[in-house]
Design an enzyme around this catalytic site. Structure first.
Site, mmCIF file in Angstrom:
data_model
loop_
_atom_site.group_PDB
_atom_site.id
_atom_site.type_symbol
_atom_site.label_atom_id
_atom_site.label_comp_id
_atom_site.label_asym_id
_atom_site.label_seq_id
_atom_site.Cartn_x
_atom_site.Cartn_y
_atom_site.Cartn_z
ATOM 1 N N HIS A 1 9.949 -19.960 13.140
ATOM 2 C CA HIS A 1 9.500 -20.395 14.468
ATOM 3 C C HIS A 1 7.984 -20.575 14.433
ATOM 4 C CE1 HIS A 1 8.587 -20.307 18.743
ATOM 5 N NE2 HIS A 1 9.865 -20.521 18.979
ATOM 6 N N CYS B 1 10.093 -26.041 17.306
ATOM 7 C CA CYS B 1 9.840 -25.655 18.692
ATOM 8 C C CYS B 1 8.760 -26.584 19.242
ATOM 9 C CB CYS B 1 9.411 -24.194 18.812
ATOM 10 S SG CYS B 1 9.105 -23.756 20.547
ATOM 11 N N ASP C 1 15.083 -24.093 25.356
ATOM 12 C CA ASP C 1 13.995 -23.128 25.366
ATOM 13 C C ASP C 1 13.744 -22.680 26.797
ATOM 14 O OD1 ASP C 1 12.344 -21.475 23.987
ATOM 15 O OD2 ASP C 1 10.785 -22.920 23.579
ATOM 16 N N HIS C 2 12.509 -22.592 27.223
ATOM 17 C CA HIS C 2 12.252 -22.010 28.549
ATOM 18 C C HIS C 2 12.545 -23.005 29.672
ATOM 19 C CE1 HIS C 2 8.917 -20.020 25.983
ATOM 20 N NE2 HIS C 2 10.091 -19.492 25.746
ATOM 21 N N HIS D 1 14.050 -26.444 19.417
ATOM 22 C CA HIS D 1 13.720 -25.912 20.746
ATOM 23 C C HIS D 1 13.057 -27.045 21.505
ATOM 24 C CE1 HIS D 1 13.318 -21.318 19.707
ATOM 25 N NE2 HIS D 1 14.523 -21.787 19.487
ATOM 26 N N TYR E 1 13.323 -17.281 30.706
ATOM 27 C CA TYR E 1 14.762 -17.468 30.488
ATOM 28 C C TYR E 1 15.556 -17.393 31.793
ATOM 29 C CZ TYR E 1 13.596 -17.574 25.619
ATOM 30 O OH TYR E 1 13.061 -17.943 24.417
HETATM 31 C C1 DNO Z 1 9.940 -17.193 23.225
HETATM 32 C C2 DNO Z 1 10.338 -17.639 21.907
HETATM 33 C C3 DNO Z 1 10.003 -16.675 20.791
HETATM 34 C C4 DNO Z 1 10.887 -16.921 19.604
HETATM 35 C C5 DNO Z 1 10.715 -15.982 18.478
HETATM 36 C C6 DNO Z 1 11.510 -16.363 17.280
HETATM 37 O O1 DNO Z 1 10.536 -17.548 24.155
HETATM 38 O O2 DNO Z 1 9.882 -18.902 21.659
HETATM 39 O O3 DNO Z 1 10.191 -15.392 21.200
HETATM 40 O O4 DNO Z 1 12.185 -16.791 20.008
HETATM 41 O O5 DNO Z 1 9.428 -15.997 18.086
HETATM 42 O O6 DNO Z 1 11.344 -15.400 16.305
#
Ligand code: DNO
Length: 391
Positions: free
Chosen positions: A240, A278, A348-349, A305, A365
Site C-alpha cells: 500500500h 491506492c 476506499d473511503h 483502491h 469507513y
Molecule cells: C486507510 C488505509 C490504510 C491501509 C493500510 C494497508 O484507510 O488506506 O490503513 O489499509 O495501510 O496496510
C-alpha cells in the site's frame, strides 16, 4: 474489476447481508484479533472464510497482513517474524486466498488531522491540514529538529496557532493522527500502555539512523525472503502506498512516488511482488501523475483502491467526491478494466453522511458515503464496459 468492500469482521455494524444488497462481490478483511507478528492459524482463516461464504460472498483480499515493525527496522527478531509471516501466507494460500495487501510505513499508517471536516453540502470528509500536522510534530510530539522539516511560513503559523489552540483541539488532533486512524488498521499503535504520544515516541526510537536507502534494503530483504512461498502458493503481495506520500516525523517512507514504485518492483522483479494501487493516497502528492502511474503499474497491480483527493493551497488536502477530485477515476477504471484479471477494487473511503456520523464507524469507513461511492464507481465500470463492447 471485482467490486469489493473493506469489512471489519463479524462485529462490524455493516453486515454482509447489507453488502450483498448493494452489489458487493468480494470481501476485504483481516484476522483483526491477531496482533502484528502473530501467526494466522489455518482454522481461523477457514472459519472467517466460511462465515463470509455463508452470506453468499467470498473473502477476496487480505488487508492487511501486517508487517511487524522489527521487520521494517531489521531488529533482532526479524528472521523469526518473517518465518511466521511466511507460515501465515501459506495458511492463506491453502485456503485459496491469494491477494495480500500490506504496508511498509514505519510506525504510522495513514495520517489525517481532521476526521470530520465539514463540507458545504452538509457531509463531512477526511482532511489534512499541514499547519496542524506540523503543530502536532513540533509542539505536541516535540520531536527534535521538527521545525527544520517545514517551510518557515508553516513554522510561523504553528507559533500563531499555539497562542489560540484549545486543549480540546489538541486532544482532537492527537486522536485524529495517532488514535482513531490507527486503531483499526492493525498497526503498532493499536493498543498498548501509556499515553498515545509517549507510545508513539517509543515506537519511533528504533528508527533512529534508518534512512530511505536502509528502509528500502529492509523491504528488499523481506520480499526476497517471502518470494519462494509466494511463488509456491501464488500469493500476490501488494504494498500500500504511503499516505500521505511524503516523509513525515523524520521517518523514511519508500512508497511515495513513481520512482519509489519502480524501485520496489525492479528490486524484486516478480509478478508476486506488486502494488495496491491506492489512487487516493497517491493523489495527495502533487508530484504524482496518478493516471500515468496507473498506466505504468497496472501489470503489477493486484488490488485497486479508488478515490481521489483535492489539493488545496498551503499543502492541505481533502478527500474529494469520487466524481470530481484531481484524478479522473473514469480513466483509472478504463486502465484497470483493460488490464483484465478481474482485479479486486474497493472504493476506499467515503463521506460521512445521512446519519453515518452517529454510528461510530471507523474513520473513513462510513456506510452511506461508501455506498454512494460504490454506486458512482459501478456506473463508471458499466459505462467503460459498454465503451469496450462498442470498440
Ligand atoms: C486507510 C488505509 C490504510 C491501509 C493500510 C494497508 O484507510 O488506506 O490503513 O489499509 O495501510 O496496510
Amino acid at each position: 474489476m471485482e467490486k469489493t468492500w473493506r469489512w471489519f469482521g463479524p462485529s462490524d455494524k455493516i453486515t454482509l447481508e447489507m453488502l450483498r444488497q448493494i452489489g458487493v462481490e468480494g470481501i476485504v478483511t483481516a484476522l483483526h484479533q491477531y496482533a502484528p507478528g502473530e501467526l494466522w492459524p489455518e482454522a481461523d482463516i477457514r472459519a472467517l472464510q466460511d462465515y463470509i461464504a455463508a452470506a453468499g460472498l467470498r473473502w477476496s483480499v487480505v488487508e492487511s497482513l501486517p508487517v511487524s515493525e522489527e521487520i521494517k527496522y531489521a531488529g533482532p527478531r526479524r528472521d523469526a517474524l518473517i518465518e511466521t509471516y511466511k507460515q501465515s501466507l501459506e495458511n492463506l494460500g491453502r485456503c485459496g486466498i491469494h491477494t495480500i495487501c500490506y504496508n511498509f510505513m514505519p510506525v504510522l499508517d495513514w495520517a489525517r488531522t481532521d476526521l470530520e471536516h465539514p463540507m458545504p453540502d452538509g457531509t463531512t470528509a477526511l482532511y489534512f491540514d499541514l499547519v496542524r500536522f506540523a503543530y502536532f510534530d513540533i509542539k505536541i510530539l516535540q520531536r527534535e529538529g521538527a521545525e527544520k522539516d517545514f517551510p518557515q511560513e508553516v513554522v510561523e503559523k504553528v507559533e500563531a496557532l499555539d497562542r489560540t489552540i484549545t486543549d480540546a483541539e489538541k486532544e482532537q488532533l492527537v486522536d485524529a493522527l495517532i488514535v482513531k486512524t490507527q486503531g483499526f488498521v492493525n498497526g503498532p499503535l493499536g493498543d498498548g500502555d501509556g499515553s498515545p504520544v509517549a507510545r508513539f515516541r517509543a515506537l519511533m526510537e528504533p528508527y533512529k539512523g534508518i534512512d530511505k536507502a536502509q528502509l528500502r534494503e529492509n523491504l528488499r530483504y523481506f520480499l526476497e525472503a517471502i518470494m519462494p512461498v509466494c511463488r509456491q502458493w501464488d500469493m500476490r503481495m501488494c504494498v500500500h502506498p504511503d499516505d500521505p506520500p511524503m516523509q513525515i516525523f523524520g521517518l523514511p517512507r519508500i512508497v511515495c512516488s513513481a520512482d519509489d514504485i519502480r524501485w520496489m518492483l525492479s528490486a524484486v522483479d516478480d509478478f508476486h511482488n506488486g502494488v495496491t494501487f491506492c489512487a487516493g493516497s497517491l493523489s495527495a502528492g502533487a508530484h504524482n501523475d496518478v493516471e500515468a502511474m496507473a498506466r505504468e503499474f497496472a501489470p503489477r497491480t493486484h488490488f485497486v483502491h479508488l478515490r481521489t483527493c483535492s489539493l488545496l493551497p498551503g499543502g492541505n488536502f481533502v478527500e474529494a467526491p469520487h466524481t470530481n477530485g484531481r484524478v479522473d477515476l473514469v480513466e483509472l477504471v478504463r486502465i484497470f478494466e483493460r488490464e483484465g484479471r478481474d482485479l479486486p477494487m474497493r472504493v476506499d473511503h467515503g463521506r460521512t453522511m445521512l446519519g453515518d456520523e452517529k454510528r461510530g464507524y471507523n474513520a473513513g469507513y462510513s456506510f452511506h458515503g461508501r455506498m454512494l461511492a460504490l454506486g458512482q464507481v459501478s456506473g463508471m465500470m458499466a459505462a467503460v464496459q459498454n465503451e469496450f463492447k462498442k470498440q
